[in-house]
Design a protein around this motif. Sequence first.
Motif, PDB file in Angstrom:
ATOM      1  N   SER A 161       0.847  -1.279  -0.248  1.00 55.70           N
ATOM      2  CA  SER A 161      -0.110  -0.211  -0.020  1.00 55.70           C
ATOM      3  C   SER A 161       0.970   1.541   0.040  1.00 55.70           C
ATOM      4  CB  SER A 161      -0.782  -0.324   0.865  1.00 55.70           C
ATOM      5  OG  SER A 161       0.031   0.110   2.736  1.00 55.70           O
ATOM      6  N   VAL A 162       0.791   2.520  -0.872  1.00 56.36           N
ATOM      7  CA  VAL A 162       1.303   3.735  -0.644  1.00 56.36           C
ATOM      8  C   VAL A 162       1.197   4.458   0.979  1.00 56.36           C
ATOM      9  CG1 VAL A 162       0.692   5.592  -1.221  1.00 56.36           C
ATOM     10  CG2 VAL A 162       0.092   4.149  -2.877  1.00 56.36           C
ATOM     11  N   GLY A 163       0.629   4.082   1.546  1.00 59.92           N
ATOM     12  CA  GLY A 163       0.859   4.077   3.035  1.00 59.92           C
ATOM     13  C   GLY A 163       1.451   3.865   3.744  1.00 59.92           C
ATOM     14  N   ALA A 164       2.249   2.768   3.817  1.00 62.70           N
ATOM     15  CA  ALA A 164       2.935   1.369   4.117  1.00 62.70           C
ATOM     16  C   ALA A 164       4.074   2.149   3.566  1.00 62.70           C
ATOM     17  CB  ALA A 164       2.814  -0.064   3.868  1.00 62.70           C
ATOM     18  N   LEU A 165       4.577   1.932   2.128  1.00 63.03           N
ATOM     19  CA  LEU A 165       5.498   2.444   1.289  1.00 63.03           C
ATOM     20  C   LEU A 165       6.206   4.207   1.604  1.00 63.03           C
ATOM     21  CD1 LEU A 165       4.537   1.378  -1.788  1.00 63.03           C
ATOM     22  CD2 LEU A 165       6.548   0.548  -1.025  1.00 63.03           C
ATOM     23  N   LYS A 166       5.013   4.951   2.262  1.00 61.41           N
ATOM     24  CA  LYS A 166       5.295   6.475   2.753  1.00 61.41           C
ATOM     25  C   LYS A 166       6.049   6.821   4.069  1.00 61.41           C
ATOM     26  CE  LYS A 166       2.101   8.976   0.066  1.00 61.41           C
ATOM     27  NZ  LYS A 166       1.021  10.314   0.415  1.00 61.41           N
ATOM     28  N   ALA A 167       5.467   5.644   4.636  1.00 62.99           N
ATOM     29  CA  ALA A 167       5.480   5.163   6.276  1.00 62.99           C
ATOM     30  C   ALA A 167       7.554   4.143   6.152  1.00 62.99           C
ATOM     31  CB  ALA A 167       5.344   3.787   7.143  1.00 62.99           C
ATOM     32  N   SER A 168       7.617   3.699   5.469  1.00 70.11           N
ATOM     33  CA  SER A 168       8.981   2.620   5.175  1.00 70.11           C
ATOM     34  C   SER A 168       9.676   4.325   4.783  1.00 70.11           C
ATOM     35  CB  SER A 168       9.062   1.500   4.330  1.00 70.11           C
ATOM     36  OG  SER A 168       9.728   1.047   3.895  1.00 70.11           O
ATOM     37  N   TYR A 169       9.460   4.947   3.659  1.00 71.68           N
ATOM     38  CA  TYR A 169      10.477   6.105   2.555  1.00 71.68           C
ATOM     39  C   TYR A 169      11.302   6.936   4.354  1.00 71.68           C
ATOM     40  CZ  TYR A 169      12.364   9.506  -0.075  1.00 71.68           C
ATOM     41  OH  TYR A 169      13.694  10.085  -0.362  1.00 71.68           O
ATOM     42  N   HIS A 170      10.052   7.249   4.241  1.00 72.12           N
ATOM     43  CA  HIS A 170      10.145   8.282   6.121  1.00 72.12           C
ATOM     44  C   HIS A 170      11.027   7.525   7.128  1.00 72.12           C
ATOM     45  CE1 HIS A 170       9.296  11.382   8.325  1.00 72.12           C
ATOM     46  NE2 HIS A 170       9.287  10.960   9.912  1.00 72.12           N
ATOM     47  N   HIS A 171      10.836   6.221   7.562  1.00 73.97           N
ATOM     48  CA  HIS A 171      12.054   5.419   8.132  1.00 73.97           C
ATOM     49  C   HIS A 171      13.510   5.718   7.569  1.00 73.97           C
ATOM     50  CE1 HIS A 171       9.148   4.632  11.740  1.00 73.97           C
ATOM     51  NE2 HIS A 171       8.247   4.323  10.469  1.00 73.97           N
ATOM     52  N   ALA A 172      13.515   5.181   6.563  1.00 75.75           N
ATOM     53  CA  ALA A 172      14.746   5.063   5.769  1.00 75.75           C
ATOM     54  C   ALA A 172      15.199   6.268   5.727  1.00 75.75           C
ATOM     55  CB  ALA A 172      14.217   4.372   4.857  1.00 75.75           C
ATOM     56  N   VAL A 173      14.598   7.535   5.473  1.00 76.49           N
ATOM     57  CA  VAL A 173      15.567   8.024   5.544  1.00 76.49           C
ATOM     58  C   VAL A 173      15.844   8.817   6.762  1.00 76.49           C
ATOM     59  CG1 VAL A 173      15.513  11.300   5.259  1.00 76.49           C
ATOM     60  CG2 VAL A 173      14.141   9.315   3.477  1.00 76.49           C
ATOM     61  N   LYS A 174      15.207   9.228   7.182  1.00 74.69           N
ATOM     62  CA  LYS A 174      15.770   9.205   9.383  1.00 74.69           C
ATOM     63  C   LYS A 174      16.953   8.189   9.685  1.00 74.69           C
ATOM     64  CE  LYS A 174      13.146  12.302  10.415  1.00 74.69           C
ATOM     65  NZ  LYS A 174      13.201  13.904  10.814  1.00 74.69           N
ATOM     66  N   LYS A 175      16.995   6.957   9.164  1.00 72.86           N
ATOM     67  CA  LYS A 175      18.336   6.229   9.569  1.00 72.86           C
ATOM     68  C   LYS A 175      19.504   6.007   8.877  1.00 72.86           C
ATOM     69  CE  LYS A 175      15.320   1.804  10.326  1.00 72.86           C
ATOM     70  NZ  LYS A 175      15.057   0.956   9.467  1.00 72.86           N
ATOM     71  N   ILE A 176      18.963   7.082   7.619  1.00 76.66           N
ATOM     72  CA  ILE A 176      19.784   8.045   6.753  1.00 76.66           C
ATOM     73  C   ILE A 176      21.138   8.724   7.286  1.00 76.66           C
ATOM     74  CG2 ILE A 176      20.678   8.168   4.299  1.00 76.66           C
ATOM     75  CD1 ILE A 176      18.370   6.072   3.412  1.00 76.66           C
ATOM     76  N   GLU A 177      19.739  10.027   8.033  1.00 77.23           N
ATOM     77  CA  GLU A 177      20.488  10.397   8.547  1.00 77.23           C
ATOM     78  C   GLU A 177      21.163  11.066   9.405  1.00 77.23           C
ATOM     79  OE1 GLU A 177      18.065  15.337   9.762  1.00 77.23           O
ATOM     80  OE2 GLU A 177      17.418  12.832  10.680  1.00 77.23           O
ATOM     81  N   ASP A 178      20.670   9.482  10.374  1.00 74.56           N
ATOM     82  CA  ASP A 178      21.122   9.623  11.395  1.00 74.56           C
ATOM     83  C   ASP A 178      22.600   8.591  11.595  1.00 74.56           C
ATOM     84  OD1 ASP A 178      20.946   9.438  15.066  1.00 74.56           O
ATOM     85  OD2 ASP A 178      21.373   7.034  13.933  1.00 74.56           O
ATOM     86  N   TYR A 179      22.881   7.791  10.085  1.00 79.66           N
ATOM     87  CA  TYR A 179      23.759   7.691  10.132  1.00 79.66           C
ATOM     88  C   TYR A 179      24.732   8.423  10.062  1.00 79.66           C
ATOM     89  CZ  TYR A 179      27.529   4.298   8.136  1.00 79.66           C
ATOM     90  OH  TYR A 179      28.783   3.883   7.952  1.00 79.66           O
ATOM     91  N   ILE A 180      24.640   9.427   8.333  1.00 77.58           N
ATOM     92  CA  ILE A 180      25.029  10.108   7.981  1.00 77.58           C
ATOM     93  C   ILE A 180      25.641  10.945   9.590  1.00 77.58           C
ATOM     94  CG2 ILE A 180      25.395  12.183   7.062  1.00 77.58           C
ATOM     95  CD1 ILE A 180      24.217  10.018   4.357  1.00 77.58           C
TER      96      ILE A 180
END
Lengths: 183, 190
Positions: A161-180
């Motif tokens: 679902s689009v909703g699940a994808l948006k949530a997944s992308y949001h989490h991914a970006v936050k994790k990447i930001e944290d790593y960088i």
Amino acid sequence: MLHEADDIELVRLFKQHIDREKAFTAIVKRYQEKVYWQIRRLVVSHDDADDVMQHVFIKAWKGLDQFREDAKLYTWLYRIAVNESLSFLEQQKKRAAISLEDVSGSVEEKLIQEKGFDEKEAIWKLQKAIQQLPEKQRVVFNLRYFEEMPYEEMSEVLETSVGALKASYHHAVKKIEDYILHH
Amino acid sequence: MNDISQTVANLDGSTPFVLPPDYFSQFPEKLIQIIENEESKKAEPNFSELLGSLQKKNPLVVPPGYFNAFNIDVPGSAPNVFSLQPRKWIAYAAAACIGGLIFGLIYLSSQQPKQLTLASQTISSKTIESFLNENEALDESFKEMEFSADELAFMDVSASTISELLKDIPDTDISGFLDQQGSDESKSMY
């Protein structure tokens, strides 16, 4: 002339066994780069990506006769590419489990072995951060960030679902930001 | 992206990976070659179809009358004879068992008299004398234990037991005995 034909026309030619190989070659030429980079970002090494690419297009050759013309060809190819890449990584995990090798480490190793790798460069740091993500989150991030694929299309490719994808992308970006920020 | 993370939004989104020169120009040709190889593997059954379509005629010839004249004389070859009787070792085993059984019986029967002889040889004459004296004493005690007619009259004996005891005694003896008993009792009453 074939390179001007649209996807529907190429699929029809393939199904009618008229210039079957030429029609298929035109499809490969049209989508190979996009499919390749989608695979390469997941498996990292070029040799692995090349193996997966061959499997993807051989599957496409075998399945194109059953392909529904109302579906989008590139969505179908992307789906095959994602599934093949994930099964390749799964097989690597199993092999590593047998040989007691750390898989995430081995993917990172492949990244480090890449030509021109520089840990300090932001471009490589981003790649390292992506490798820390869970596999499905990595797929979502790559499709959205690099391919700029709309969520609706992504929903067709990943059957989520689009909703699940948006949530997944949001989490991914936050994790990447944290790593960088912390590396 | 800016809403989620300013840091990630500011990153250069280009791919740092390199790939071999002319990879994409060569890939379609390489792929078609692989597919053709796979297709040719699939096409192999057509060859067996070709074989199946051929007539199964033998082009080789045999000299005329060869099979009629064909004969092999094997010197001294006698046909194998297989016995339908049981195997010999079974018969031998059975004979050994029966022999063992007979021998055992004979041995046991011959051992019994020897044991008696051995017993008589080992027991002293004094012991035998004392044993006989004891027997005499026992006989006397048994005699003392014999019941009188009066005692028997008080015993609880069933009719069936009485008839069993008297079955071998003739009726005349019984009636005589009863008459005698009756006269004795009448005498004692007066």
